[in-house]
Each structure stands twice: as C-alpha cells, then as structure tokens.
Design a protein around this motif. Sequence first.
Motif, short mmCIF file in Angstrom:
data_model
loop_
_atom_site.label_atom_id
_atom_site.label_comp_id
_atom_site.label_asym_id
_atom_site.label_seq_id
_atom_site.Cartn_x
_atom_site.Cartn_y
_atom_site.Cartn_z
N LEU A 177 0.95 -1.50 0.10
CA LEU A 177 0.24 -0.43 -0.02
C LEU A 177 0.65 1.48 0.01
O LEU A 177 1.77 1.52 0.80
N ASP A 178 0.97 2.37 -1.38
CA ASP A 178 1.54 3.16 -0.61
C ASP A 178 0.92 4.92 -0.14
O ASP A 178 0.06 4.20 0.25
N ASP A 179 1.77 5.35 0.15
CA ASP A 179 1.27 6.25 0.86
C ASP A 179 0.09 6.53 0.27
O ASP A 179 -1.06 7.55 0.27
N GLU A 180 -0.34 7.16 -1.28
CA GLU A 180 -1.49 7.64 -2.24
C GLU A 180 -2.38 7.45 -1.38
O GLU A 180 -3.24 7.88 -1.55
N GLU A 181 -2.39 6.13 -1.74
CA GLU A 181 -3.90 4.95 -1.22
C GLU A 181 -4.04 5.12 -0.10
O GLU A 181 -5.31 5.57 0.31
N ALA A 182 -2.57 5.11 0.85
CA ALA A 182 -3.52 5.16 2.12
C ALA A 182 -3.40 6.95 2.81
O ALA A 182 -4.59 6.88 3.38
N SER A 183 -3.55 7.54 1.84
CA SER A 183 -3.68 9.14 2.80
C SER A 183 -5.00 9.12 2.52
O SER A 183 -5.64 10.36 2.69
N ARG A 184 -6.10 8.53 1.81
CA ARG A 184 -7.17 8.51 1.42
C ARG A 184 -7.87 9.01 2.27
O ARG A 184 -8.88 9.49 2.57
N ASP A 185 -7.69 8.21 3.66
CA ASP A 185 -7.87 7.78 5.12
C ASP A 185 -7.47 8.62 6.07
O ASP A 185 -6.74 9.20 6.56
N GLU A 186 -8.58 9.29 6.64
CA GLU A 186 -8.42 10.11 7.73
C GLU A 186 -7.60 10.29 9.00
O GLU A 186 -8.26 8.50 9.91
N GLY A 187 -7.01 10.03 8.92
CA GLY A 187 -5.88 8.91 10.53
C GLY A 187 -5.04 8.50 10.48
O GLY A 187 -4.90 7.67 10.90
N ALA A 188 -5.01 8.81 8.70
CA ALA A 188 -4.00 7.66 8.31
C ALA A 188 -2.89 7.44 8.66
O ALA A 188 -2.22 9.20 9.03
N PRO A 189 -1.90 6.24 9.32
CA PRO A 189 0.12 7.19 9.34
C PRO A 189 0.43 7.99 8.13
O PRO A 189 0.34 7.53 6.99
N LEU A 190 1.07 8.77 7.87
CA LEU A 190 1.34 9.72 7.31
C LEU A 190 2.54 9.52 6.21
O LEU A 190 1.86 9.49 5.57
N LEU A 191 3.05 8.59 6.87
CA LEU A 191 3.69 7.88 5.62
C LEU A 191 3.21 6.38 5.22
O LEU A 191 4.22 5.59 4.01
N GLY A 192 2.14 6.28 5.19
CA GLY A 192 1.66 5.08 4.35
C GLY A 192 0.73 4.04 5.24
O GLY A 192 1.39 3.59 6.36
N ILE A 193 0.09 3.34 5.20
CA ILE A 193 -0.38 1.69 5.83
C ILE A 193 1.31 0.88 5.47
O ILE A 193 1.09 0.21 6.30
N GLY A 194 1.10 1.10 4.06
CA GLY A 194 2.63 -0.02 4.01
C GLY A 194 3.24 0.03 4.42
O GLY A 194 4.11 -1.11 5.07
N PHE A 195 4.03 1.48 4.83
CA PHE A 195 5.17 1.32 5.56
C PHE A 195 4.90 0.75 7.20
O PHE A 195 5.58 0.56 7.76
#
Length: 519
Positions: A458-476
Amino acid sequence: MLAAEARSALGARATYRQLVDLIARGRAPADDMLLMRLEQLRERVPEAVRIACARSLALVDAPLPLVTAFVNDTPDVAAAALRAVRLDAADWEVLLPRLGPVGRSALRHRRDLPPSVERALESFGGADFRLGYAPAAVETASRDGAGGTRFDVADLVERIAAHQRDGDEPIRPLASFRFETDAAGVIRWLDAVPRGAVIGLTLDHRAGIWAGAAVDGVASGAFRKRAPFSGARLRVPGGSAIAGEWRIAGVPMFDQATGTFTGMRGQARRPRADERAERAVERDHAAGAEGLRRLVHELRTPTNAIAGFSELIEQQLLGPVAAPYRDRASDIRRRVTDLIGAIEDLDLAARIDGHALERRGGVTPAAALLQRIADDLAPLAALRGAELALPAARDAGWSVSPHDAERLIARLLSAALSAAAPGERLTMTLVGGVGTLALALEPPAAFASRDEASLFALDDEEASRDEGAPLLGIGFAFRLVRNLATELGGRFVIAPGLFTLLLPAVEDGVTGHATGGAT
C-alpha cells in the motif's frame, strides 16, 4: 484442558500449544491420554505451528514420550524437534533406533550430543548417505539378471571401504542440484546429498523457515502466484557440501487430469562471480541507513521547535492571542505532532536497517499496556467512529521492554484503526503458546480481504485517503511492525481476517505464568 474449546482453527492451535507447553514443563503427565489428544489435534494444526512448538523444546527438558510424538510427525517437524531437544544419554539411546535417515541426519549437525550418542550415530556408517542406495542397486540388479549391471557382495564391500577411506577428505562443495516441492511449497525431493539441510525448506515465507536458511521474495512471490521464476536466492546453513549461497529457478507443476497445482520443480546453481555482490550491497545499505538517520536528526530539531512555539501561541503563554490565531496554532501543532511521529518512524526504520537498534530488557504486563494504548488512541477511534475491544484482563505479559512493546503495538493498532469504518469493532485476543504470547487482532473490513503482499505494498497515495492514516502510509506502517517484531524476537503474521503479533512471553515473574490459553 481436554474440555477446552478446540472446535475452531484458532482454538485447536491454542489447545495444541497449551498441551505441548504443559507436558514439556512437567505440569501435565506425558500419558497416553494427553499424547492421543495431541495426535488428534495434529491434523487441524498447521505444520508451521507444530514446527514452532518443536523448536520451543529447546527451552525445557521435555519428557521422552513428548519428543517421540514430535519425531513421529512429518519430517520437517521431526527435524525441528531433534535440532532443539535436550535429552540425557539414556534417552538418546532409546530414541536413536526409532529414527530414520532424515532424523539421524538432523542429529549429525549437532555438536552437543553425549559421546555415546555420537558413537551410535557413527555406527550407522554410510547408510544415511550415498551408500544408502547400494543395497537397492544390488536388489535391482539381482532381479534384472543378465539384462542389467551386475553387483555382487565383493563390489558392495569395496564401495564401503572406499567410503571409509575417503571419509577424512576435505568437503567439496556441490555445484548444482535439482529439487521438487509439494503443493505447500516445502522441498520434498532433491537429487543431491546431504539432503537434510534442504529437505523441509519452504518457498512460502508465510509458513516459516528453518533458522539460518532462507529463500528471497522472488521465489516466495512466484510460488504464491504459481508462476515460473529464476535468479532467486537460497541460503543453506551449515558446513556440508550443500551449504552456502545458491541461485535457484523453478516452474510450477500441475496435475494433467485435474489441473490442480502440485508443487514446483526447479534447479539450483552456485552464483557466478559477478553475482557475489551481497557484501557490497550490505555496506551500501548500511551507509544509506546511516544517512537517513542523520537526515532524521536534522529534521527533528526544527520540527520540535515549531511544535513548541505553536503550543505557546495556542496556550497564550506569551500573552493574549486572538481566537483565529489560536485555532491556527492548534492546527499546526496537530500536524507537527503527526510529522514528529513520522520522523520517529523513519528513525526507527533506519536503525533496524542499519542493525543499530538498541534493545532493552524488561517485562511488559499485557493488559496494562493495551489499556494505555487504547486510551492514547481514543481520539483516533472517535474520529473514525470505531472501537478497539480489549481482551479480558489476565496475568500475562511479554518478555520485552515496555518502551519497545508500546511503540510496536501502538503502531499496529493505530494503522488498523485508521482504516476502520464507522461502527466497526476491532476485537483483540491474547493467545498463549509455547514461549510466546500472541496478540490476535481482527482487522477492519478494509484490510480483511487483503493478503500480506498487498498490505505491505500500500503506497502513500492510497493510504492518505483515509483521515487519521499514518503519515508515511499504511504499507510503511505494517512493514515497520513486521521488522520491529522480528528485531524483538517475534513475528507479525497476516492471514485472511486475522493479524497476529507473536512476542516472547514472560514465563514466571511479576506477571505470573504468561502461557495460558486464549481469553
């Protein structure tokens, strides 16, 4: 114990682990009833779990009947047990005649056996190696009569003598071998000796591997996709002729009648001179990790300063401030706090990559830590409209420092909670095992259908769509959890509908016995 809930897959695994732990520690008798119960559970417990239980026998003085039960399991489980168990000379002498060539091969790699056991192993001579096929050749030739190559007793004796004469010659590394796996990715056949160091190795990272041996992600990913691969790396431990670095290639096999996948067929070769760049890559990798740590240090100072000044403005510690400016300062502080968390994660990842993580000893009571993390994540839970359901309080803990345990589990729970939908309830369960205490988490629906590879990717772009998601992304975040768990002597396992974090358990001490069953 025998009436424990074992109808579910998780219950069967927990019951199996508990039985092994109790018998191994002498808290339950190694009688026929309990050993029969273990045998009944065996078919419902994954082989990887049984291998882990077999390895845990290294921490205890297990009774001979329990060791025998593991020896009578699959070759992988038997080999894991025989590499780990501690027995006195008398028990070894009872067990040794019951072992086959694979079991004896596992014992030959040990250097802590009593002299009498080593002499007993030597008495088997070449039966476990090349000459193990000589009697079969004699039998086949006798049946074939004049139509085949004739072997007689004198020829066989000469082969035995030659083997004994050559026994002290230097080990000549093999140049290549062929292998086949079963449908689970476990290597079951190869055309070279010694086989013991390779038989039982799996191409599937999710199933676990023998300590010291490894295949890279190229082979593991191809196996999961049932696809051909080449140029993958294999490392075989030990000092035998088959030990060392290999490059492997393979193709999938399918049943012609049904189309069912039956395994992989492949070959291995030694790496060429131009492929032996691992050490240089490791040095470059370490240098890159050190550079990242320096960058993190440079970022941390101004970021902390911004956070401090925004808090001064928000709290009006330097004098009255208009409401719009206080609101703006509050927003800056929240964003900077997230940035500081990301910087800390980058620093942690760099320390792991550079093998510079400072390990701290200690004991962490599980219930108290989970409650504290849940309190800290309450604002995120409210933002997502979701709930973290804690396990019932119990006297259990991890043999990990509170600092390390908190930063590991907090990252896991925050990443999972950040993807939760309104009304979702993320349930946690503590499951005791042999030397481990597992935190099992039911992930949010957004992750339930994803496998390990897709979550880690999961990259940063996909992860950042969710409010409150980790700043560096879910995959990271998940990769960091996996790597940190490994550094702490545990594992992070992703299965459909279940995340499991396994960490070393506290056996005795301030938290009591930490290896009980699930709550």
